[in-house]
Design a protein around this motif. Structure first.
Motif, mmCIF file in Angstrom:
data_model
loop_
_atom_site.group_PDB
_atom_site.id
_atom_site.type_symbol
_atom_site.label_atom_id
_atom_site.label_comp_id
_atom_site.label_asym_id
_atom_site.label_seq_id
_atom_site.Cartn_x
_atom_site.Cartn_y
_atom_site.Cartn_z
ATOM 1 N N SER A 124 1.630 -1.284 0.261
ATOM 2 C CA SER A 124 -0.128 0.129 0.319
ATOM 3 C C SER A 124 1.154 1.400 -0.157
ATOM 4 N N ALA A 125 1.845 1.304 0.907
ATOM 5 C CA ALA A 125 3.066 2.669 0.335
ATOM 6 C C ALA A 125 3.567 2.669 -0.456
ATOM 7 N N SER A 126 3.518 2.000 -1.154
ATOM 8 C CA SER A 126 3.882 1.721 -2.374
ATOM 9 C C SER A 126 3.461 2.164 -3.680
ATOM 10 N N VAL A 127 2.451 2.194 -3.331
ATOM 11 C CA VAL A 127 1.083 2.498 -4.411
ATOM 12 C C VAL A 127 0.866 3.877 -4.084
ATOM 13 N N ALA A 128 1.096 4.780 -2.997
ATOM 14 C CA ALA A 128 1.159 6.152 -2.411
ATOM 15 C C ALA A 128 1.833 7.004 -3.199
ATOM 16 N N VAL A 129 3.055 6.285 -2.982
ATOM 17 C CA VAL A 129 4.260 7.054 -3.358
ATOM 18 C C VAL A 129 4.478 6.620 -4.901
ATOM 19 N N PHE A 130 4.512 5.734 -5.651
ATOM 20 C CA PHE A 130 4.159 5.945 -6.439
ATOM 21 C C PHE A 130 3.229 7.013 -7.570
ATOM 22 N N LEU A 131 1.660 6.393 -6.982
ATOM 23 C CA LEU A 131 1.180 8.134 -6.897
ATOM 24 C C LEU A 131 1.523 9.605 -6.942
ATOM 25 N N ILE A 132 2.066 9.531 -5.868
ATOM 26 C CA ILE A 132 2.946 11.252 -6.019
ATOM 27 C C ILE A 132 4.531 11.245 -7.056
ATOM 28 N N ALA A 133 4.930 10.266 -7.017
ATOM 29 C CA ALA A 133 5.981 10.086 -7.825
ATOM 30 C C ALA A 133 6.197 10.482 -9.792
ATOM 31 N N GLN A 164 10.991 11.774 -19.853
ATOM 32 C CA GLN A 164 11.515 10.447 -19.735
ATOM 33 C C GLN A 164 12.176 10.298 -18.928
ATOM 34 N N ALA A 165 13.358 11.164 -18.977
ATOM 35 C CA ALA A 165 14.585 11.258 -17.910
ATOM 36 C C ALA A 165 13.973 11.196 -16.856
ATOM 37 N N GLY A 166 12.629 11.698 -16.903
ATOM 38 C CA GLY A 166 12.427 11.792 -14.727
ATOM 39 C C GLY A 166 11.991 10.735 -14.455
ATOM 40 N N LEU A 167 11.283 9.634 -15.410
ATOM 41 C CA LEU A 167 10.745 8.088 -14.789
ATOM 42 C C LEU A 167 12.159 7.196 -14.457
ATOM 43 N N VAL A 168 12.664 7.804 -15.974
ATOM 44 C CA VAL A 168 13.960 6.522 -15.159
ATOM 45 C C VAL A 168 14.466 6.984 -14.307
ATOM 46 N N ALA A 182 -2.511 14.578 -3.174
ATOM 47 C CA ALA A 182 -3.293 15.827 -3.867
ATOM 48 C C ALA A 182 -2.298 16.584 -5.355
ATOM 49 N N ALA A 183 -1.009 15.672 -5.395
ATOM 50 C CA ALA A 183 -0.084 16.304 -6.737
ATOM 51 C C ALA A 183 -0.709 15.438 -7.714
ATOM 52 N N ASN A 200 11.193 -2.716 0.878
ATOM 53 C CA ASN A 200 10.557 -2.976 -0.500
ATOM 54 C C ASN A 200 9.494 -2.047 -0.970
ATOM 55 N N SER A 201 9.205 -1.563 -0.001
ATOM 56 C CA SER A 201 7.748 -0.522 -0.650
ATOM 57 C C SER A 201 8.552 0.263 -2.015
ATOM 58 N N THR A 202 10.105 0.698 -1.355
ATOM 59 C CA THR A 202 11.621 1.421 -2.027
ATOM 60 C C THR A 202 10.817 1.404 -2.972
ATOM 61 N N MET A 203 11.318 -0.212 -3.820
ATOM 62 C CA MET A 203 11.666 -1.274 -5.134
ATOM 63 C C MET A 203 10.381 -1.473 -5.730
ATOM 64 N N LEU A 204 8.964 -1.482 -4.894
ATOM 65 C CA LEU A 204 8.229 -1.507 -5.698
ATOM 66 C C LEU A 204 7.710 -0.824 -6.101
ATOM 67 N N HIS A 205 7.868 0.712 -5.399
ATOM 68 C CA HIS A 205 7.151 1.902 -6.043
ATOM 69 C C HIS A 205 7.864 2.190 -7.054
ATOM 70 N N GLY A 206 9.642 1.996 -7.415
ATOM 71 C CA GLY A 206 10.191 1.762 -8.501
ATOM 72 C C GLY A 206 9.536 0.531 -10.232
ATOM 73 N N GLY A 207 9.026 -0.156 -9.345
ATOM 74 C CA GLY A 207 9.050 -1.180 -10.231
ATOM 75 C C GLY A 207 7.643 -0.290 -11.081
#
Length: 789
Positions: free
Chosen positions: A33-42, A58-62, A211-212, A335-342
């Protein structure tokens, strides 16, 4: 085969240790759940930061994907989320403008290698020595630069690389603004600011969506439904994605670029790791993670920058917004940080058509808001309190006008100059009032001020009374020795000398003889035993007790030391208290354990506390047959006669009374101790029948049964207090507060009971929060003993 050995069958197995099972990779639901929240902000922030730097989007996504996966896996701060950071926007934009995009990627790789080298040298802690005013000023300067540049895109134009040029071009841009871009940008900002402020239960549910994401999605949908024509996100094919190249140009310029990128990435990541540690330590629900390994974090950031630069991504650093969201969402591991990257990788491959519908004006408004937030009013208040406004202002102006590296260097130079000024600017004055010579020292007393101090001290005539008042936070050894030599000389000639430290309130007078305790009154208490000759012991004790044996009268020596060294210092204050009577504002009820020195752990003095001590810090409840009235009498006197405003019940670690309660055998002979300890039996019952969550310290659960009972006993004795008539009456009138405290003797740490437990809530678990020892007087971050006692 042996006759006694069991025959082997197909089902039998050889007698040997079975091979260990391979541990399965498990991901906690909290991490998902934390990875999803971070992904939606990132996702929107990564695109916005890439837009602000002028790099391919695309450089920002990389960078977001690499920061999450590589830095998340290798880094030393498991809960910190890395990726493209707003603090790197100005640096990256300058590099792209000067060297081009592919060379900037090469510089990012070199910066990553430099970070690896620094991590191997284990110098990460050194980065924390940079003045906070320099760091805050750097972030403020970067934030101003970002905001000024993005204003042009918000108004429908294109920004320049120079802040001053953007400011000069702003009036012309306002005269030719694009209404469609302004509308979309205003909508983005409105959603960004209003979404976290939606009230009520519906608002608490909606606020779970970042919010972002809501702001960018709302602007995108509005632009699509209304048919507004605006420049949108353009993600070229991954086949044409540019990778790193070798930077070309002057060697010194490239070295400076690498050092700048390394400095900003490293400082921001390390400070972010420290902040994440504080956030994670303050959580009460999720499982705690260990403290960050800053050297390993530097290695992880270096590896991420190498990979991101090689793959054509932006520089990577720890990001405060995403890291805070990760911690607050309940992440328990890396794992949350790595999942957000995935998830960022999946979005970059599968959601391209959706991402290309985002208006650039919406992303610009989002990044502009981030830049404005980097100019923190809280940071400005902090540097103002610590008189570091010149450092903050110089760094901010340097970053805005000259660049990040130049601004940081200017800030460091101003910080050093300010420190030297404070160190050398010492004011020493001498005046005589009513026959007493006053020598006042304002500022830091170092060897540089010793000549002036000696000249002023020698103006004091022999045989007179002198008072030296110190008003500074530092005195070095040379100044200390100079003061002591003068005082010895002055007292030897028939005078008296008194030292007053206005910062600590410590006073000292006279010069102790070499035959008595050589412990200075202003030195910290260390449970030391003074090295005094046997003859001196005999002499001191004989003065007061009639020549007792030197090995049996520690108390006599202590009284003698008090009469000689301490009594002259406190006699004036005690005389005032004797005239005016006692007026304590707090009642402190604690255990009789000899290791608890109430005045020491509460930093209190004569007249501050009304203290009640007994075995086990127990409060007999009223109305019981054969109840002990000694504590009740003290309560009535403290509340009704003295009018105390608060009562604190203090338990402690290793309490003998709690050990006796746990070890008590039913039917044992009713000795006086056992009869007294019956008032602690409700604490045992509280553990058995109380709330399902056990009492604990905020950083950790109770270490053992004794500590758990000691914590529960504090809560129970507070309940007994509320049952007393005088206490209940004062609390109903709002004139009295109750507090619970726990002191860990071995660790010298104090903990205060949370408000729910102190107020008697039965449904909540009793949680004791540590009193921070590094909080300064003008900072209020959590409970402090000084506010209670």
């Amino acid at each position: 085969m042996s006759a006694c050995a069991p025959p082997r069958t197909d089902r039998s197995r050889p007698t040997s240790t079975p091979p260990p099972r391979r541990r399965r990779f498990r991901v906690e639901s909290a991490d998902v759940s934390a990875s999803v929240a971070v992904f939606l902000i990132a996702l929107p922030l990564s695109l916005g930061i890439a837009l602000a730097t002028g790099a391919p989007l695309q450089a920002g996504l990389v960078a977001a994907a690499v920061g999450g996966i590589v830095a998340g896996r290798i880094g030393g701060c498991p809960l910190q989320v890395s990726g493209p950071a707003a603090g790197l926007t100005v640096v990256t934009a300058d590099l792209i403008h000067q060297y081009g995009w592919r060379a900037t990627c090469g510089i990012t790789v070199l910066a990553g290698l430099a970070q690896l080298g620094l991590g191997c040298l284990k110098v990460a802690r050194g980065a924390l020595a940079v003045s906070p005013a320099v760091v805050h000023g750097m972030l403020a300067g970067i934030g101003i630069t970002i905001a000024v540049a993005q204003v042009h895109i918000v108004l429908g134009g294109r920004p320049d690389s120079s802040v001053l040029t953007n400011l000069r071009a702003l009036p012309a841009q306002l005269a030719h603004l694009d209404p469609a871009a302004v509308v979309i940008s205003a909508l983005t900002l409105t959603l960004l600011l209003a979404w976290p402020r939606i009230p009520g239960p519906v608002g608490s549910l909606l606020r779970k969506v970042p919010a972002a994401l809501v702001a960018v999605a709302g602007a995108t949908v509005t632009a699509a439904l209304t048919g507004i024509t605006l420049p949108r996100v353009d993600l070229p094919s991954w086949r044409s994605h540019a990778l790193a190249g070798l930077p070309q140009g002057p060697t010194l310029g490239i070295v400076a670029a690498v050092l700048t990128t390394t400095l900003v990435c490293s400082v921001q990541s390390l400070l972010g790791a420290v902040a994440v540690d504080k956030l994670a330590a303050g959580r009460t629900g999720p499982a705690r993670v260990g403290r960050s390994d800053l050297d390993r974090e530097l290695l992880g950031q270096g590896a991420a920058n190498i990979v991101s630069g090689a793959l054509g991504g932006l520089p990577v650093a720890g990001v405060a917004v995403r890291s805070t969201a990760n911690v607050n969402s309940g992440a328990v591991s890396r794992n949350s940080t790595m999942l957000h990257g995935g998830l960022v990788v999946i979005a970059a491959l599968l959601l391209v058509p959706l991402l290309e519908r985002i208006p650039l004006a919406s992303l610009a408004a989002l990044v502009m808001a981030v830049g404005i937030q980097m100019v923190s009013l809280n940071h400005i208040r902090t540097v103002t309190r610590h008189r570091e406004v010149p450092v903050y202002a110089a760094t901010t102006l340097g970053v805005v006008c000259l660049g990040v590296l130049q601004g940081v260097l200017i800030g460091i130079a101003v910080a050093v100059a300010l420190a030297l000024h404070r160190l050398t600017h010492t004011r020493i004055t001498h005046e005589e009032k009513e026959g007493i010579h006053h020598v006042r020292v304002r500022g830091q007393l170092t060897f540089l001020a010793v000549p002036r101090l000696s000249r002023v001290l020698h103006r004091v005539p022999h045989g007179t009374r002198a008072v030296v008042e110190l008003d500074g936070s530092f005195m070095d050894h040379a100044a200390y020795e100079s003061l002591q030599d003068w005082r010895s000389s002055h007292t030897a000639r028939g005078g008296s000398a008194e030292l007053k430290d206005h910062r600590t309130g410590v006073r000292s007078a006279g010069t102790p003889s070499s035959t008595v305790c050589r412990c200075r009154p202003w030195t910290p208490w260390r449970n030391h035993r003074c090295d005094m000759p046997t003859a001196a012991v005999r002499h001191d004790a004989a003065d007061t007790m009639g020549a007792p044996r030197p090995d049996t009268h520690e108390l006599a020596r202590g009284i003698s030391s008090f009469q000689r060294n301490t009594a002259p210092l406190v006699r004036e204050e005690l005389a005032r208290l004797a005239r005016e009577g006692q007026r304590p504002s707090q009642l402190f009820l604690t255990c009789a354990d000899s290791r608890l020195v109430t005045s020491m752990i509460t930093a209190s003095g004569p007249g501050d506390l009304f203290v009640v001590r007994n075995v086990g810090n127990l409060v007999p409840p009223p109305g019981q047959e054969h109840s002990d009235d000694s504590v009740a009498a003290a309560l009535e006197y403290a509340v009704d006669v003295l009018g105390v405003r608060s009562i604190t019940v203090c338990g402690h670690s290793g309490c003998g009374a709690m050990q006796a309660l746990l070890a008590a055998e039913p039917g044992a002979a009713p000795t006086p101790l056992r009869r007294w300890l019956r008032y602690g039996e409700p604490s045992l019952a509280r553990l058995a029948d109380g709330p399902p969550e056990r009492p604990r310290l905020a950083p950790r659960p109770a270490a053992d049964a004794v500590e758990e009972l000691s914590l529960a006993n504090v809560v129970q004795q507070l309940a007994h207090l509320r049952a007393h008539e005088s206490v209940a009456r004062a609390m109903a009138a709002g004139a009295l507060e109750l507090h619970g405290m726990y002191f860990h003797v071995g660790e010298a740490r104090a903990y205060l009971l949370g408000e729910e437990g102190a107020e008697g809530g039965e449904a909540e678990a009793a949680v004791f929060h540590e009193v921070r020892g590094d909080v300064k007087e003008d900072v209020r971050e959590g409970p402090e003993v000084g506010s209670l006692v």
